[in-house]
Design a protein around this motif. Structure first.
Motif, short mmCIF file in Angstrom:
data_model
loop_
_atom_site.label_atom_id
_atom_site.label_comp_id
_atom_site.label_asym_id
_atom_site.label_seq_id
_atom_site.Cartn_x
_atom_site.Cartn_y
_atom_site.Cartn_z
N PHE A 213 0.68 -1.44 -0.15
CA PHE A 213 -0.02 0.06 0.01
C PHE A 213 0.78 1.38 0.24
N TRP A 214 2.07 1.01 0.35
CA TRP A 214 3.11 2.24 0.22
C TRP A 214 2.22 3.58 1.26
N PRO A 215 1.82 3.42 2.42
CA PRO A 215 1.15 4.34 3.35
C PRO A 215 2.42 5.29 3.72
N ASP A 216 1.82 6.58 3.91
CA ASP A 216 2.80 7.61 4.41
C ASP A 216 3.07 7.61 5.98
N LEU A 217 1.87 7.02 6.58
CA LEU A 217 2.06 7.11 8.18
C LEU A 217 1.18 5.81 8.70
N PHE A 218 1.62 5.12 9.75
CA PHE A 218 1.13 4.05 10.40
C PHE A 218 0.75 4.57 11.71
N ILE A 219 -0.52 4.48 12.13
CA ILE A 219 -0.84 5.10 13.47
C ILE A 219 -1.36 3.61 14.24
N ALA A 220 -0.68 3.67 15.38
CA ALA A 220 -0.79 2.53 16.26
C ALA A 220 -1.50 2.48 17.24
N GLY A 221 -2.91 1.72 17.21
CA GLY A 221 -4.01 1.84 18.27
C GLY A 221 -3.97 0.84 19.11
N GLY A 222 -5.13 0.58 19.76
CA GLY A 222 -4.98 -0.54 21.09
C GLY A 222 -4.49 -0.16 22.23
N GLY A 223 -4.72 -0.82 23.18
CA GLY A 223 -4.05 -0.73 24.57
C GLY A 223 -2.75 -0.63 24.60
N ILE A 224 -2.10 -1.54 23.67
CA ILE A 224 -0.48 -1.61 23.92
C ILE A 224 0.03 -0.01 23.47
N SER A 225 -0.73 0.35 22.66
CA SER A 225 -0.29 1.79 22.06
C SER A 225 -0.02 3.05 23.27
N ARG A 226 -0.54 2.53 24.44
CA ARG A 226 -0.04 3.55 25.63
C ARG A 226 1.24 3.14 26.07
N LYS A 227 2.01 1.96 25.56
CA LYS A 227 3.38 1.85 25.95
C LYS A 227 4.13 1.99 24.85
N ALA A 228 3.80 2.79 23.71
CA ALA A 228 4.45 2.85 22.68
C ALA A 228 6.03 2.99 22.61
N HIS A 229 6.49 3.70 23.61
CA HIS A 229 7.71 4.03 23.87
C HIS A 229 8.59 2.79 24.17
N ASN A 237 10.54 -1.28 10.10
CA ASN A 237 10.10 -1.05 8.72
C ASN A 237 10.27 0.42 8.34
N ARG A 238 10.11 0.82 7.05
CA ARG A 238 10.63 2.20 6.75
C ARG A 238 9.30 3.27 6.92
N THR A 239 8.11 2.84 7.14
CA THR A 239 7.17 3.93 7.20
C THR A 239 7.06 4.33 8.70
N PRO A 240 6.98 5.72 9.03
CA PRO A 240 6.92 6.31 10.23
C PRO A 240 5.69 5.56 10.87
N VAL A 241 5.96 5.13 12.28
CA VAL A 241 4.66 4.75 13.06
C VAL A 241 4.53 5.78 14.57
N VAL A 242 3.40 6.01 14.60
CA VAL A 242 2.97 6.72 15.83
C VAL A 242 1.84 6.36 16.57
N PRO A 243 1.91 6.46 17.92
CA PRO A 243 0.91 6.03 18.74
C PRO A 243 -0.59 6.84 18.55
N ALA A 244 -1.50 6.14 18.46
CA ALA A 244 -2.95 6.74 18.49
C ALA A 244 -2.89 7.80 19.67
N THR A 245 -4.04 8.65 19.65
CA THR A 245 -3.78 10.03 20.72
C THR A 245 -5.38 9.86 21.28
#
Length: 265
Positions: A213-229, A237-245
């Protein structure tokens, strides 16, 4: 504000204050609230009732009505389901009664909520719409992909704010195994993996998605996103990943956006 819209849609629907109502149906709870569509924030607190067991269509519809009635709301209502909804028909049922399959949720909800604008969509799609418009993807351009890591992997794809519904990428085979059977947070827990080891499996899945799909951004959700750090820094992987807010409000906000946009999938 970017939002999904159905082809040929009329003007957006809100009350006189630019608000709509969202309900997020899950396996354990039905939660909802009034959404300010200028800000993507709830007007007051959300209200939650337990998902009835068994979670038949009629029983869940009663719970949805209870949530809406709690606010004395008589305007448009958007509803998420843990289901694929296509052509106005429920096609799958995850964590709710299988009696939902092949049902008409619009007729069901009209029977308990009366004659008002309604929208029904997949819960991950609603969360993706909300995160893209108001959350972690607010300033992103191009293709944004939300992935919710939980018991399985939910997905939503948006391109310049327009939703591609019902992607169900958690069921895509990656290396001969379904993605969610190797990279969900449940798999991490079941195998007692470290965050670093689990991130390696997540990277494998994300690389397969981005190669297609060649996305420009992944947003990671779900409870585990609270511990994204603890795990996002280990991804390769090459595409930026950020936690859901938006966290617990994303489904409610996305449902309200959907009915405002007259979305019908």
């Amino acid at each position: 504000m970017s939002q999904a819209a159905s082809p040929g849609a009329d003007a957006p629907i809100t009350d006189t204050l630019g608000r709509a109502f969202g309900v997020d149906v899950g396996g354990s709870g039905i939660k909802g609230g009034i959404v300010d569509l200028d800000t993507g924030e709830l007007v007051g607190d959300r209200f939650k009732v337990l998902t009835p067991q068994p979670s038949t269509p009629a029983a869940v519809a009663g719970g949805i009505k209870e949530v809406v009635d709690h606010f004395s709301w008589d305007g448009p209502v958007g509803v998420t389901l843990p289901s694929v909804v296509s052509g106005g028909v429920v096609k799958t049922a995850a964590n709710i009664d299988k009696g939902w399959i092949d049902s008409d949720p619009y007729a069901l909800l009209a029977g308990v909520l009366g004659d008002r604008p309604l929208a029904v969509l997949n819960d991950a799609d609603a969360a993706g719409m909300a995160e893209d418009a108001y959350g972690a993807g607010k300033d992103a351009k191009g293709m944004v992909m939300l992935l919710t890591f939980g018991t399985g992997i939910g997905s939503a794809i948006l391109f310049h704010g327009k939703l591609l519904p019902n992607t169900e990428l958690g069921h895509m085979e990656v290396g001969g195994k379904e993605a969610e059977h190797q990279a969900s947070s449940k798999i991490k827990e079941d195998n007692d993996w470290s965050y670093e080891k689990w991130a390696g499996h997540v990277s494998t899945v994300l690389t397969a998605y981005e190669n297609l799909f060649w996305p420009d951004l992944f947003i990671a959700g779900g409870g585990i996103s609270r511990k994204a750090h603890k795990w996002i820094p280990h991804l390769s992987n090459r595409t930026p990943v950020v936690p859901a807010t938006l966290q617990n409000t994303a489904g409610i906000v996305g449902a309200a956006m959907a009915v405002n946009a007259r979305l019908r999938v």
